[in-house]
Write a protein that holds these residues in place. Sequence first.
Motif: not given
Length: 171
Positions: A12, A14, A72
Amino acid sequence: MEHAHPRKPWPTIRSAAAVDAEVVTRIYIDSWNAGFGELIEQSNRIVTSELVERWRGDLAKSAPHRWWVAEHTGKVVGFVGIGPSRDPVDATLGELNTIAIDPSYWRIGIGKALASLAFRHLVADGYNEAIVWTVKGYERGIAFYEAMGWKRDGGVRDNGRQIRLRRPLSI
């Protein structure tokens, strides 16, 4: 052959924040030492409170400076930052400021995902081209940048120890 860290679940990405400074500093130092520490005088760098504070300040900067982290399985494993060029100082030239991945997560696509996101934002921010500096002789890093479309432009600094790569941003 299986990777120690399988591709799934995919990381992900961000926006980074000042609270990420400690983990970003650790990744920066670990990737520095593993990647090119032996190529330059500042080998075997260590995390210091001064370096963490420097990163805290960098991560807190507002646009056009932008920073992201890749997670992760809930752990920050890499980061990337962009902004206007710092060397040469040029607000119309973008710069891939820093990209670093925890060495135990190298070669599974996290760097490519972060670099691709950074590239898209450099384009969206209106830069026509961008630069990135890396250590001369750091073949793994140079090969990564070249595979992503960056080309050496002949720029050098730090008495020739760093080389510059450039990439047009037209899509």
